[in-house]
Design a protein around this motif. Structure first.
Motif, PDB file in Angstrom:
ATOM      1  N   ARG A 174      -1.044  11.502  -2.004  1.00 21.97           N
ATOM      2  CA  ARG A 174      -0.808  10.061  -2.156  1.00 21.97           C
ATOM      3  C   ARG A 174       0.552   9.749  -2.760  1.00 21.97           C
ATOM      4  O   ARG A 174       1.321   8.939  -2.236  1.00 21.97           O
ATOM      5  CB  ARG A 174      -1.914   9.443  -3.020  1.00 21.97           C
ATOM      6  CG  ARG A 174      -1.826   7.932  -3.142  1.00 21.97           C
ATOM      7  CD  ARG A 174      -2.955   7.352  -3.988  1.00 21.97           C
ATOM      8  NE  ARG A 174      -2.918   5.899  -3.936  1.00 21.97           N
ATOM      9  CZ  ARG A 174      -3.489   5.154  -3.007  1.00 21.97           C
ATOM     10  NH1 ARG A 174      -4.153   5.742  -2.034  1.00 21.97           N
ATOM     11  NH2 ARG A 174      -3.395   3.837  -3.032  1.00 21.97           N
TER      12      ARG A 174
ATOM     13  N   ASP B   7      -5.030   4.230   2.182  1.00 18.51           N
ATOM     14  CA  ASP B   7      -5.607   3.070   1.520  1.00 18.51           C
ATOM     15  C   ASP B   7      -5.917   3.471   0.086  1.00 18.51           C
ATOM     16  O   ASP B   7      -5.637   4.599  -0.330  1.00 18.51           O
ATOM     17  CB  ASP B   7      -6.842   2.541   2.259  1.00 18.51           C
ATOM     18  CG  ASP B   7      -7.987   3.544   2.325  1.00 18.51           C
ATOM     19  OD1 ASP B   7      -8.021   4.479   1.494  1.00 18.51           O
ATOM     20  OD2 ASP B   7      -8.855   3.390   3.207  1.00 18.51           O
ATOM     21  N   ARG B   8      -6.513   2.611  -0.686  1.00 15.57           N
ATOM     22  CA  ARG B   8      -6.690   2.885  -2.111  1.00 15.57           C
ATOM     23  C   ARG B   8      -7.692   4.011  -2.377  1.00 15.57           C
ATOM     24  O   ARG B   8      -7.749   4.563  -3.477  1.00 15.57           O
ATOM     25  CB  ARG B   8      -7.110   1.626  -2.865  1.00 15.57           C
ATOM     26  CG  ARG B   8      -8.475   1.079  -2.522  1.00 15.57           C
ATOM     27  CD  ARG B   8      -8.761  -0.204  -3.304  1.00 15.57           C
ATOM     28  NE  ARG B   8      -8.789   0.045  -4.734  1.00 15.57           N
ATOM     29  CZ  ARG B   8      -8.496  -0.872  -5.658  1.00 15.57           C
ATOM     30  NH1 ARG B   8      -8.106  -2.078  -5.281  1.00 15.57           N
ATOM     31  NH2 ARG B   8      -8.570  -0.588  -6.932  1.00 15.57           N
TER      32      ARG B   8
ATOM     33  N   SER C  38       0.844  -1.189   0.000  1.00 13.92           N
ATOM     34  CA  SER C  38       0.000   0.000   0.000  1.00 13.92           C
ATOM     35  C   SER C  38       0.879   1.239   0.000  1.00 13.92           C
ATOM     36  O   SER C  38       2.116   1.147  -0.020  1.00 13.92           O
ATOM     37  CB  SER C  38      -0.930  -0.008   1.220  1.00 13.92           C
ATOM     38  OG  SER C  38      -1.866   1.056   1.152  1.00 13.92           O
TER      39      SER C  38
ATOM     40  N   GLU D 230      -4.817  -2.899  -2.123  1.00 12.30           N
ATOM     41  CA  GLU D 230      -4.818  -1.487  -1.740  1.00 12.30           C
ATOM     42  C   GLU D 230      -4.061  -0.603  -2.729  1.00 12.30           C
ATOM     43  O   GLU D 230      -3.880   0.588  -2.499  1.00 12.30           O
ATOM     44  CB  GLU D 230      -4.236  -1.313  -0.336  1.00 12.30           C
ATOM     45  CG  GLU D 230      -5.088  -1.939   0.751  1.00 12.30           C
ATOM     46  CD  GLU D 230      -6.528  -1.436   0.733  1.00 12.30           C
ATOM     47  OE1 GLU D 230      -6.735  -0.212   0.574  1.00 12.30           O
ATOM     48  OE2 GLU D 230      -7.445  -2.273   0.853  1.00 12.30           O
ATOM     49  N   ILE D 231      -3.621  -1.195  -3.822  1.00 12.45           N
ATOM     50  CA  ILE D 231      -2.902  -0.460  -4.859  1.00 12.45           C
ATOM     51  C   ILE D 231      -3.834  -0.220  -6.040  1.00 12.45           C
ATOM     52  O   ILE D 231      -4.636  -1.076  -6.413  1.00 12.45           O
ATOM     53  CB  ILE D 231      -1.668  -1.265  -5.320  1.00 12.45           C
ATOM     54  CG1 ILE D 231      -0.642  -1.326  -4.182  1.00 12.45           C
ATOM     55  CG2 ILE D 231      -1.037  -0.645  -6.552  1.00 12.45           C
ATOM     56  CD1 ILE D 231      -0.054   0.018  -3.785  1.00 12.45           C
ATOM     57  N   ARG D 232      -3.706   0.949  -6.653  1.00 10.74           N
ATOM     58  CA  ARG D 232      -4.548   1.286  -7.804  1.00 10.74           C
ATOM     59  C   ARG D 232      -3.912   0.743  -9.085  1.00 10.74           C
ATOM     60  O   ARG D 232      -3.078   1.391  -9.712  1.00 10.74           O
ATOM     61  CB  ARG D 232      -4.727   2.803  -7.887  1.00 10.74           C
ATOM     62  CG  ARG D 232      -5.459   3.374  -6.674  1.00 10.74           C
ATOM     63  CD  ARG D 232      -5.518   4.886  -6.723  1.00 10.74           C
ATOM     64  NE  ARG D 232      -6.258   5.431  -5.595  1.00 10.74           N
ATOM     65  CZ  ARG D 232      -6.464   6.735  -5.394  1.00 10.74           C
ATOM     66  NH1 ARG D 232      -5.964   7.631  -6.245  1.00 10.74           N
ATOM     67  NH2 ARG D 232      -7.151   7.149  -4.338  1.00 10.74           N
TER      68      ARG D 232
ATOM     69  N   GLU E  37      -1.291   3.889 -10.277  1.00  7.96           N
ATOM     70  CA  GLU E  37      -0.440   4.108  -9.093  1.00  7.96           C
ATOM     71  C   GLU E  37       1.012   4.184  -9.562  1.00  7.96           C
ATOM     72  O   GLU E  37       1.622   3.163  -9.897  1.00  7.96           O
ATOM     73  CB  GLU E  37      -0.594   2.942  -8.127  1.00  7.96           C
ATOM     74  CG  GLU E  37       0.056   3.156  -6.773  1.00  7.96           C
ATOM     75  CD  GLU E  37      -0.859   3.896  -5.832  1.00  7.96           C
ATOM     76  OE1 GLU E  37      -0.537   5.060  -5.516  1.00  7.96           O
ATOM     77  OE2 GLU E  37      -1.884   3.330  -5.419  1.00  7.96           O
TER      78      GLU E  37
END
Length: 461
Positions: free
Chosen positions: A126, A119-120, A114, A314-316, A355
């Motif tokens: 970010r 969080d995502r 993450s 939790e990663i885009r 991300e």
């Protein structure tokens, strides 16, 4: 004060792509930390140590890795010879891990990735936050490490695809797991050989691993009466079914397909086409019976691999909805359109996600597409590590030319019988094969099984 730029790049997986990525990072003065779930470097490769690659030594070592190894006196084996998985692990991958030393953490299973404190869902600030990677150690203890970027080279070996044609396990598949092998069996091992000798084995799939299984079972059949394979394909036989043959610029890859064809031609295997598995049952004698969607029944087992994306929740990520590969890469590798010979080299731009700073590389980057080559992974990590280092010029440059496969189209195209010419007259055609069709309601006494990609890939390492 520690800044994000001072943090290491976390590489998930100490396999061929992961170790090559680490070598490139070291060469650029960036500290890598490699987290390997297995007890040794290249644990997945060691699991198929008995299988010989169809790429030569000259095609399965990375240039940056060779430069890192050179001061140790390491010498690459004869570039024109073909290593087994065991050779690759012991003569190249393990020495590379040894040079990287304590940068490689073994028995470290990544459980989550993450952004620190985000969080995502959260947008605010970010991209300025470092990544945080959670993992468990061999004793079960939990740890975390912060990273400036993450390269996921964890592969797909631990998540084989099920036998069911819908992408889900066939009904009953889990209950007969003790009779199903999702990987190529080592038939040189007496204990393993005894399981298959004198029995019928169903092999589901149409890629390199399935070819290997058919060829090795045929070898057993020459010495052990009653040994027989039933080769189950979801589509029909076309000119591309056995790969490129003599037209393949990787000769051993072409020869592997021809060996599978010989197994059928010589009567050691029967081919059953258009069979899509719905259920796996046990009959009254304890034999496995595979039930097709059209009501046909066979004794069974098998299939391929898919990526584990659970620890990246939790990663885009930007993933193609079908292949589970990066969105920009998916059209280049779509097995409905491409074979190995029509997949082009690619780099950080095709592997990028919404991300920034995270990349899926190696076999995992291909999602469910089966057309991957080791040298493709080495070009990926060269480009990705250049991008992480800020060297956009190098990252955008393509430094790889892939060999032609001699296969005309993608595996998915041949699910349509009209798309392939079963008489062998199409381009890149292999000679026609005599088939044994199993009629509705029939069953065969087959034992356990072998393996490979559900979409008919041709390009293992």
């Amino acid at each position: 004060m520690t800044t994000t730029a001072d943090l290491p790049v976390v590489v998930i997986g100490a396999g061929p792509a992961g170790l090559a990525a680490a070598a490139h990072l070291v060469e650029r003065g960036i500290g890598p930390l490699i987290l390997e779930a297995g007890p040794a470097a290249a644990s997945a490769v060691r699991d198929w140590s008995h299988v010989r690659l169809f790429s030569t030594w000259g095609e399965v070592t990375d240039p940056a890795a060779e430069r890192l190894l050179a001061p140790t006196g390491w010498i690459r084996p004869d570039a024109g010879t073909y290593p087994s998985g065991g050779d690759w692990a012991e003569q190249y991958l393990q020495p590379l891990a040894d040079v990287l030393g304590d940068r490689v953490r073994l028995s470290a299973t990544v459980t989550g990735v993450s952004r620190t404190g985000r969080d995502r869902i959260v947008d605010a600030d970010r991209e300025a936050q470092p990544f945080v990677v959670h993992f468990t150690s061999a004793d079960g203890s939990e740890e975390r490490v912060f990273a400036r970027a993450v390269i996921d080279a964890s592969g797909t070996w631990t998540t084989p695809s099920p036998a069911g044609a819908s992408g889900l396990p066939a009904l009953g598949e889990k209950t007969v797991a003790d009779r199903i092998a999702y990987r190529v069996p080592d038939l040189k091992d007496p204990a393993v050989r005894a399981r298959y000798a004198g029995r019928r084995t169903a092999v589901i799939g149409s890629g390199a691993s399935a070819f290997t299984a058919l060829a090795t079972l045929a070898d057993v059949a020459k010495d052990e009466p009653g040994t027989h394979a039933v080769w189950i394909l979801r589509r029909g036989i076309s000119g591309s079914t056995f790969g490129g043959g003599t037209a393949d610029q990787l000769p051993a890859r072409g020869a592997l397909g021809l060996a599978a064809k010989a197994a059928v031609d010589n009567g050691h295997a029967d081919a059953v086409t258009g069979f899509r598995t719905e259920a796996i049952e046990r009959d009254g004698d304890g034999r496995l019976v595979l039930v097709g969607e059209d009501g046909r029944r066979l004794v069974i087992v098998l299939t391929g691999f898919r990526p584990d994306l659970s620890f990246l929740s939790e990663i885009r990520l930007g993933l193609d909805e079908r292949l589970q590969a990066p969105t920009e890469l998916a059209p280049l590798i779509d097995p409905n359109q491409h074979s190995c010979g029509t997949v082009y080299p690619h780099g950080h731009r095709e592997l990028s996600h919404p991300e920034p700073g995270i990349y899926l590389v190696g076999m995992k980057s291909y999602g469910r597409a089966p057309t991957f080559l080791a040298m493709t992974g080495y070009e990926q990590v060269r480009s990705v590590t250049a991008a992480i280092a800020g060297d956009t010029e190098s990252a955008d440059r393509v430094e790889l030319t892939l060999p032609e496969s001699g296969v005309c189209g993608g595996a998915g195209l041949f699910d349509d019988p009209a798309a392939g010419q079963a008489d062998g007259t199409g381009c890149c055609a292999a000679p026609a094969v005599a088939l044994v069709q199993i009629g509705a309601g029939s069953s065969l006494p087959i034992a356990a099984t072998a393996e490979e990609s559900s979409s008919g890939g041709c390009c293992g390492a």
